[in-house]
Design a protein around this motif. Structure first.
Motif, mmCIF file in Angstrom:
data_model
loop_
_atom_site.group_PDB
_atom_site.id
_atom_site.type_symbol
_atom_site.label_atom_id
_atom_site.label_comp_id
_atom_site.label_asym_id
_atom_site.label_seq_id
_atom_site.Cartn_x
_atom_site.Cartn_y
_atom_site.Cartn_z
ATOM 1 N N ASP A 7 58.279 29.227 54.589
ATOM 2 C CA ASP A 7 56.787 28.619 54.148
ATOM 3 C C ASP A 7 56.403 27.875 55.330
ATOM 4 O O ASP A 7 55.267 27.692 55.562
ATOM 5 N N GLY A 8 57.179 27.020 56.008
ATOM 6 C CA GLY A 8 56.834 26.287 56.933
ATOM 7 C C GLY A 8 56.179 27.263 58.392
ATOM 8 O O GLY A 8 55.381 26.878 58.670
ATOM 9 N N TYR A 9 56.980 28.174 58.432
ATOM 10 C CA TYR A 9 56.367 29.046 59.421
ATOM 11 C C TYR A 9 55.039 29.745 58.966
ATOM 12 O O TYR A 9 54.138 29.935 60.018
ATOM 13 N N ARG A 10 54.959 30.258 57.785
ATOM 14 C CA ARG A 10 53.469 30.614 57.252
ATOM 15 C C ARG A 10 52.739 29.483 57.394
ATOM 16 O O ARG A 10 51.489 29.865 58.374
ATOM 17 N N ASP A 11 52.834 28.330 57.552
ATOM 18 C CA ASP A 11 51.959 27.355 57.658
ATOM 19 C C ASP A 11 51.582 27.002 59.078
ATOM 20 O O ASP A 11 50.441 26.785 59.397
ATOM 21 N N TYR A 12 52.626 27.044 59.731
ATOM 22 C CA TYR A 12 52.444 26.928 61.318
ATOM 23 C C TYR A 12 51.462 28.203 62.074
ATOM 24 O O TYR A 12 50.728 27.954 62.688
ATOM 25 N N ALA A 14 49.211 29.738 60.344
ATOM 26 C CA ALA A 14 47.795 29.543 60.025
ATOM 27 C C ALA A 14 47.172 28.653 60.891
ATOM 28 O O ALA A 14 46.097 28.609 61.268
ATOM 29 N N ARG A 15 47.927 27.609 61.301
ATOM 30 C CA ARG A 15 47.497 26.353 62.010
ATOM 31 C C ARG A 15 47.474 26.941 63.492
ATOM 32 O O ARG A 15 46.272 26.466 64.273
ATOM 33 N N GLU A 104 52.642 36.383 56.532
ATOM 34 C CA GLU A 104 53.023 36.116 58.098
ATOM 35 C C GLU A 104 53.331 37.410 58.645
ATOM 36 O O GLU A 104 53.156 37.409 59.745
ATOM 37 N N TYR A 107 49.989 38.147 60.416
ATOM 38 C CA TYR A 107 49.887 37.503 61.619
ATOM 39 C C TYR A 107 50.806 37.918 62.814
ATOM 40 O O TYR A 107 50.339 38.199 64.059
#
Length: 274
Positions: A7-12, A14-15, A104, A107
């Motif tokens: 989940d953190g990687y997914r947010d990273y 997108a950022r 992800e 991406y």
């Protein structure tokens, strides 16, 4: 460096990458980065013979007497051909095109496309075009295996390959900076372009590790030095650029993310340690 899972990687992602457009193979923030590159071109004063480059690009081993600068540029042109082949094959079979594919994965596939462009910009510094050449036969079979493995098994296999890729990109980044140290702007641009790839590759390693069990991560660690040595043999210029014992020693040591990411100008993310 963070380690808060997928989940953190997914947010990273997108950022870091911005909006993803799979149809047009675009990541918004990456396009901004390439706009910056094009607005501030860097050109080397070293003359590289384009005919000799093209001739050696299609050889399994370079001609005798090729200098280290030419070897570096040949390795730059060849190293990503297997990855490009694998991404294209995966696209053909729609591996990341379903409605149920996690964001992800989209991406990551698009990042692989950008790696080819990043390496093309390294060549452009020297007035050389990027040419698509088929990877060696052994690498083609290796890539097909990775693409067609069952998804569960593929994560540890692909993860080990990404670990090996980190070592290769790290070494070529270091060598390129050293070879062109007499042109600080050229060395800095090589460093930046390779750093972008290495940042992505570390993230891919962490994602694969996060999708594996502890036993599967142990398999990743066992496979990765063997795959690294395969990469070095198949991209023969790397074997000529690096000290064989030093490269083997690096591959045989535990995978050191801190060492690989030291000095990178952009934020890295590791969803799980391999």
């Amino acid at each position: 460096m963070n380690a808060t899972g997928i989940d953190g990687y997914r947010d990273y992602l997108a950022r870091r990458d911005g909006d993803a457009d799979l149809l047009n193979r675009r990541l918004a923030s990456r396009e901004d980065f390439f706009g910056w590159l094009e607005a501030d071109p860097v050109r080397s004063k070293h003359r590289i013979d384009p005919h000799a480059f093209a001739q050696n690009l299609r050889r399994r081993r370079p001609e005798p007497g090729v200098d280290r600068r030419m070897l570096f540029l040949l390795a730059t042109a060849k190293l990503n051909q297997a990855e490009r082949f694998g991404v294209g094959l995966g696209e053909t079979y729609g591996n990341n095109s379903g409605d149920d594919v996690p964001p992800e994965r989209v991406y990551m596939e698009l990042e692989e496309h950008y790696h080819t462009r990043l390496l093309a910009y390294v060549l452009d510094i020297f007035g050389l075009p990027f040419q698509v050449v088929p990877p060696p036969f052994v690498m083609r079979q290796f890539v097909k295996t990775a693409v067609f493995l069952p998804e569960r098994t593929s994560f540890m296999f692909v993860g080990a390959s990404e670990m090996a890729g980190c070592i290769m990109f790290h070494e070529l980044r270091r060598i390129g900076v050293e070879l062109f140290a007499d042109e600080p702007e050229v060395a800095a641009r090589i460093d930046r372009l390779y750093s972008e790839i290495l940042t992505d590759e570390v993230g891919h390693v962490g994602y694969c590790a996060a999708r594996c069990t502890s036993a599967e991560r142990a398999v990743m660690r066992r496979l990765y030095p063997r795959i690294g040595r395969l990469f070095a043999r198949q991209t023969f210029e790397i074997s000529l650029l690096t000290d064989r014992d030093e490269l083997r020693g690096m591959l045989d040591r535990p995978f050191d993310v801190e060492e690989l990411t030291a000095g990178l100008p952009t934020e890295t993310f590791l969803a799980a340690h391999p």
